[in-house]
Design a protein around this motif. Sequence first.
Motif, PDB file in Angstrom:
ATOM      1  N   LYS A 802       0.835  -1.206   0.000  1.00 51.46           N
ATOM      2  CA  LYS A 802       0.000   0.000   0.000  1.00 51.46           C
ATOM      3  C   LYS A 802       0.869   1.255   0.000  1.00 51.46           C
ATOM      4  O   LYS A 802       0.594   2.213  -0.742  1.00 51.46           O
ATOM      5  N   GLU A 803       1.927   1.286   0.840  1.00 47.90           N
ATOM      6  CA  GLU A 803       2.827   2.435   0.861  1.00 47.90           C
ATOM      7  C   GLU A 803       3.529   2.620  -0.487  1.00 47.90           C
ATOM      8  O   GLU A 803       3.710   3.749  -0.944  1.00 47.90           O
ATOM      9  N   ARG A 804       3.928   1.485  -1.097  1.00 47.75           N
ATOM     10  CA  ARG A 804       4.592   1.578  -2.408  1.00 47.75           C
ATOM     11  C   ARG A 804       3.642   2.163  -3.455  1.00 47.75           C
ATOM     12  O   ARG A 804       4.022   3.048  -4.233  1.00 47.75           O
ATOM     13  N   ARG A 805       2.377   1.677  -3.447  1.00 47.23           N
ATOM     14  CA  ARG A 805       1.414   2.223  -4.406  1.00 47.23           C
ATOM     15  C   ARG A 805       1.165   3.703  -4.168  1.00 47.23           C
ATOM     16  O   ARG A 805       1.077   4.504  -5.098  1.00 47.23           O
ATOM     17  N   GLU A 806       1.040   4.078  -2.894  1.00 49.34           N
ATOM     18  CA  GLU A 806       0.830   5.492  -2.588  1.00 49.34           C
ATOM     19  C   GLU A 806       2.037   6.333  -3.016  1.00 49.34           C
ATOM     20  O   GLU A 806       1.872   7.456  -3.514  1.00 49.34           O
ATOM     21  N   ARG A 807       3.247   5.801  -2.788  1.00 52.59           N
ATOM     22  CA  ARG A 807       4.451   6.540  -3.172  1.00 52.59           C
ATOM     23  C   ARG A 807       4.523   6.706  -4.684  1.00 52.59           C
ATOM     24  O   ARG A 807       4.845   7.785  -5.196  1.00 52.59           O
ATOM     25  N   GLU A 811       4.424  10.175  -6.733  1.00 50.32           N
ATOM     26  CA  GLU A 811       5.450  10.543  -7.700  1.00 50.32           C
ATOM     27  C   GLU A 811       4.836  10.865  -9.067  1.00 50.32           C
ATOM     28  O   GLU A 811       5.259  11.806  -9.740  1.00 50.32           O
ATOM     29  N   ARG A 812       3.824  10.046  -9.436  1.00 50.95           N
ATOM     30  CA  ARG A 812       3.164  10.305 -10.718  1.00 50.95           C
ATOM     31  C   ARG A 812       2.474  11.672 -10.707  1.00 50.95           C
ATOM     32  O   ARG A 812       2.585  12.460 -11.657  1.00 50.95           O
ATOM     33  N   LYS A 813       1.743  11.969  -9.610  1.00 53.85           N
ATOM     34  CA  LYS A 813       1.068  13.266  -9.512  1.00 53.85           C
ATOM     35  C   LYS A 813       2.083  14.406  -9.517  1.00 53.85           C
ATOM     36  O   LYS A 813       1.860  15.456 -10.128  1.00 53.85           O
ATOM     37  N   GLN A 814       3.217  14.204  -8.811  1.00 53.74           N
ATOM     38  CA  GLN A 814       4.247  15.246  -8.776  1.00 53.74           C
ATOM     39  C   GLN A 814       4.814  15.497 -10.164  1.00 53.74           C
ATOM     40  O   GLN A 814       5.045  16.643 -10.568  1.00 53.74           O
ATOM     41  N   ALA A 815       5.021  14.381 -10.920  1.00 55.02           N
ATOM     42  CA  ALA A 815       5.537  14.536 -12.278  1.00 55.02           C
ATOM     43  C   ALA A 815       4.537  15.281 -13.151  1.00 55.02           C
ATOM     44  O   ALA A 815       4.908  16.162 -13.938  1.00 55.02           O
ATOM     45  N   GLU A 816       3.246  14.943 -13.006  1.00 57.73           N
ATOM     46  CA  GLU A 816       2.222  15.648 -13.783  1.00 57.73           C
ATOM     47  C   GLU A 816       2.185  17.129 -13.419  1.00 57.73           C
ATOM     48  O   GLU A 816       2.067  17.990 -14.299  1.00 57.73           O
ATOM     49  N   GLU A 817       2.285  17.424 -12.106  1.00 60.33           N
ATOM     50  CA  GLU A 817       2.282  18.820 -11.686  1.00 60.33           C
ATOM     51  C   GLU A 817       3.515  19.560 -12.226  1.00 60.33           C
ATOM     52  O   GLU A 817       3.404  20.731 -12.631  1.00 60.33           O
ATOM     53  N   GLU A 818       4.679  18.906 -12.227  1.00 62.56           N
ATOM     54  CA  GLU A 818       5.889  19.526 -12.747  1.00 62.56           C
ATOM     55  C   GLU A 818       5.728  19.824 -14.247  1.00 62.56           C
ATOM     56  O   GLU A 818       6.135  20.886 -14.722  1.00 62.56           O
ATOM     57  N   GLU A 819       5.119  18.869 -14.957  1.00 64.19           N
ATOM     58  CA  GLU A 819       4.908  19.067 -16.388  1.00 64.19           C
ATOM     59  C   GLU A 819       3.955  20.236 -16.644  1.00 64.19           C
ATOM     60  O   GLU A 819       4.197  21.087 -17.512  1.00 64.19           O
ATOM     61  N   LYS A 820       2.862  20.263 -15.858  1.00 62.11           N
ATOM     62  CA  LYS A 820       1.905  21.368 -15.991  1.00 62.11           C
ATOM     63  C   LYS A 820       2.585  22.700 -15.668  1.00 62.11           C
ATOM     64  O   LYS A 820       2.341  23.715 -16.347  1.00 62.11           O
ATOM     65  N   ARG A 821       3.419  22.714 -14.589  1.00 62.68           N
ATOM     66  CA  ARG A 821       4.097  23.940 -14.207  1.00 62.68           C
ATOM     67  C   ARG A 821       5.078  24.391 -15.304  1.00 62.68           C
ATOM     68  O   ARG A 821       5.195  25.585 -15.609  1.00 62.68           O
ATOM     69  N   ARG A 822       5.754  23.397 -15.919  1.00 61.29           N
ATOM     70  CA  ARG A 822       6.697  23.733 -16.999  1.00 61.29           C
ATOM     71  C   ARG A 822       5.969  24.349 -18.192  1.00 61.29           C
ATOM     72  O   ARG A 822       6.381  25.369 -18.762  1.00 61.29           O
ATOM     73  N   ILE A 823       4.817  23.711 -18.548  1.00 62.47           N
ATOM     74  CA  ILE A 823       4.037  24.233 -19.686  1.00 62.47           C
ATOM     75  C   ILE A 823       3.526  25.630 -19.369  1.00 62.47           C
ATOM     76  O   ILE A 823       3.554  26.543 -20.199  1.00 62.47           O
ATOM     77  N   PHE A 824       3.052  25.822 -18.107  1.00 64.23           N
ATOM     78  CA  PHE A 824       2.540  27.146 -17.722  1.00 64.23           C
ATOM     79  C   PHE A 824       3.644  28.206 -17.767  1.00 64.23           C
ATOM     80  O   PHE A 824       3.438  29.336 -18.249  1.00 64.23           O
ATOM     81  N   GLU A 825       4.851  27.850 -17.253  1.00 58.73           N
ATOM     82  CA  GLU A 825       5.969  28.790 -17.280  1.00 58.73           C
ATOM     83  C   GLU A 825       6.376  29.132 -18.708  1.00 58.73           C
ATOM     84  O   GLU A 825       6.690  30.286 -19.032  1.00 58.73           O
TER      85      GLU A 825
END
Length: 859
Positions: A802-807, A811-825
């Motif tokens: 469960k911890e591995r899946r949550e981690r 990480e996937r959500k963080q990567a998506e947010e980083e991508e969105k932030r990069r596109i926005f910048e």
Amino acid sequence: MSNFFQKPENALKRCEELIHVGQKDAALVVLDNVIKSKRHRQWTPILEDIIKKLLSLCTESRQPRRAKDGLIHYRGIASANPAGPESILKVVTSFLSDGEKAVLEAESKAGLGAEAVANLADLEAEQTPETMMLSVLSNDLSDTGRADRDNYVQWLRFLWESYRACLEVLKNNSKLEDLYADTAKKTFDFCVRYKRKTEFRRLKDLLKTHLQNAPHAHLAATAGSDASLRLKVDVRVEQLNAATQLDLWQLAFESAEELHSIISHPANRKAFKSKVMMTYYDKISQVFWVSENYLFHACAMQKIYNITEKQRAREVAKGESTRDKANQSLQVLASQLVLGALAVPHHAHRAGYEFETSDPEKDKHQRMSALVGHNHHIPHRKNVISDVVQRNVLSLVFPELAGLYTLLEGEFDPLSLGDKFKAMLQFIEGHSDLAKYAAPLKKTVLLKLVQQLGCVYQTLQIADFAKLAGFMSLHDSEKLIVEFVARGQVSVRLDHKNGTLNYGDHAFEGDRMRSQLTNFGKGLQGVLSLVQTDLKIEARRQKAEAFKQLSESLDDERKMMIRRRQQIEERKEEVEREMALKLIEDDKRKKEEEEVRRLTEEQRKEDEQRRREADKKQKDKEEKELAEKKRLKEQLDALKVQDKKNKAAGLPAELKVGEEDDEEELKKIDKTALMQAKKEQEEKLKREAEERVALSVQKLDHLERARRESERDLLQQLFVTQKEEDKIRWERESKQFMENHKKKFEEDKKKKGSLVRMSSDRTAYESLLMKRREEDFERAKVQYREQVRKEKAKAKKEREDKERREREEAERKQAEEEEKRRIFEEERRKREEQRAALDAATEKQRAREAEIEAKQAAQ
């Protein structure tokens, strides 16, 4: 079985009987039905005993909802009686005290303190995932410690529900406001004692809802509401104290706003003593200090100082104290006020600063200003310091701090500023009441030092700066300098390569380039006004003519507008007057017609009601009289049947009703004659019965005497014979018993001899059986431990998965947010480049147009 009781006393007795036989649930149902019954809506002292017993049973069985229902019904019963509020006070106090005693007993039995439940997330949650997992993995039912802890938590949950139920029952009732306030204070103490932050949030929302739904939500202090208002203020003060003790600073701020809304009402300003205001400003100052709003903290301290100073002045005027003692008592408070005012940070004053403060931020500052008494403007640092100076607060501070104000606000001595402040800082840090001001004062002094050094030096060695700022470490100084530069408070650059501090605008070349064209345009405009003076004179002449024409036509325009406005107003008033007269006439006519219809209908209903009531009374009277005659006739016929000795004698002619079956004939019979005949017949039968009884008694007496005389001799003979027979039977039975006993003894001796030889075999069989059972027990114990180990390993694996899946998901959500932030910048950068290109083109076009206009003007 029906639980209806005509009298409440009977229900209470029945409840005691059921409790005595162990049926407490049935007893609870009996009492609940009595309280909810519509037959017992009038308050009596016995109902108080019943509700106390009901609440006691609810406490034993931990049923807060049923207790709440009972309290609500009892409040409805007792509120209409003058003694009702006192009874409700006793009932609620007894109920809460029983719950508190139960919690203390469970706490002592579990051997835990109030801190043991501080980490419990929510008392209203029946089961948490941790408790469910613990119950699955733990199969040891003998864990009495865990059972005691669970019991302790259950009692805490019941006490919390009891407090909430009592507050719901007592809300918005003017006769129960004292009890409501006491209950709220007990609930705050409960939250503080057991560190219940979640429950405190719910309690705060509940009290806020009660306050908003109150009949007089404006809270103005009228002639009869002073006590009520003070109770509301006391509750909010306790709420503010509890919020600060629980470190819930956001809720403390909201509580302060609620308290301020009550205190700041125009009708309530003189309704409170200085003690309440002192508590309010003390708590709000703590809230502002924790939130690092040092400006408003200083304003709150200023209010506290003013109130305290007035109190000391009154004491001196009354002769209760001397001026020296009063000044001595104000020394700590004055020092805190001065340090708080000097600790307020300086604001930046760079270009565009006024536009950085958004409307929400401005509204927030206005709200906080209102909390500290500044309703019409937002205070500034210089206002607070000037007020401190005007009130001569500086003369009351500690001697060690007497030169601090002059050092920071008056002197310009950057080379000795750090050394002078270092001695004062040691005193501040060593004083318990002033130590918290050390950190913000360091920031203020460092900013002052950097600014003064910038006025003297263009470049300064970092090592020399570290010596000048010896009151704090170089690392902290560099961090604060970076903050100052980011805020625009100083223009300095740290050059670690050369080890220097370089003052100037080197880091702001972009800002200077951004305004270069604007400054150039302004300069050209100034030069043009100096060179071509005739254009300036012509522009002034045209402006003067325009103003002259405007002033000449201004009176006419104003008169025409006033006349038109008057005409419009007169027309509107005429139309409104006609419509109002028409509406009044229509309403008057409708009211008259409605009144006539209402009176007619009421008169008709009253006549019809009187007629129906008269007919009903007459019919009831006739039915009762006919039923009474029937009853008398039946009784008289029964008496005549019993009268067997007087069959020939009958009733008079007008009373012979034995064969009357028709009701019409029965109505013609006189009721008085029937009653007289019945009475005579009853007396006759009574007389005959008494005579028969007297004869029977006399006959029975003679018969009994003769029987006893005849059996006297026979009884004597029977006694002698029975005695001889009993003696013979006893001797025979004793002899037989002894023979049987001896025979049984000999048989037992023989049997014992045969069994003694088998004792070794019995011992061997017992040892074999015990060994086999021990082996089975060890085998079962090994299996049980293996099963527990497997279950723990399985649970651990599931938890790791469960911890591995949550981690991975995080990480996937963080990567998506980083991508969105990069596109926005990237998009923002492109928009800025386009805007910069457009601005440049606009400036070029404007310069070209200015050049063309200048050439045309030159021609």
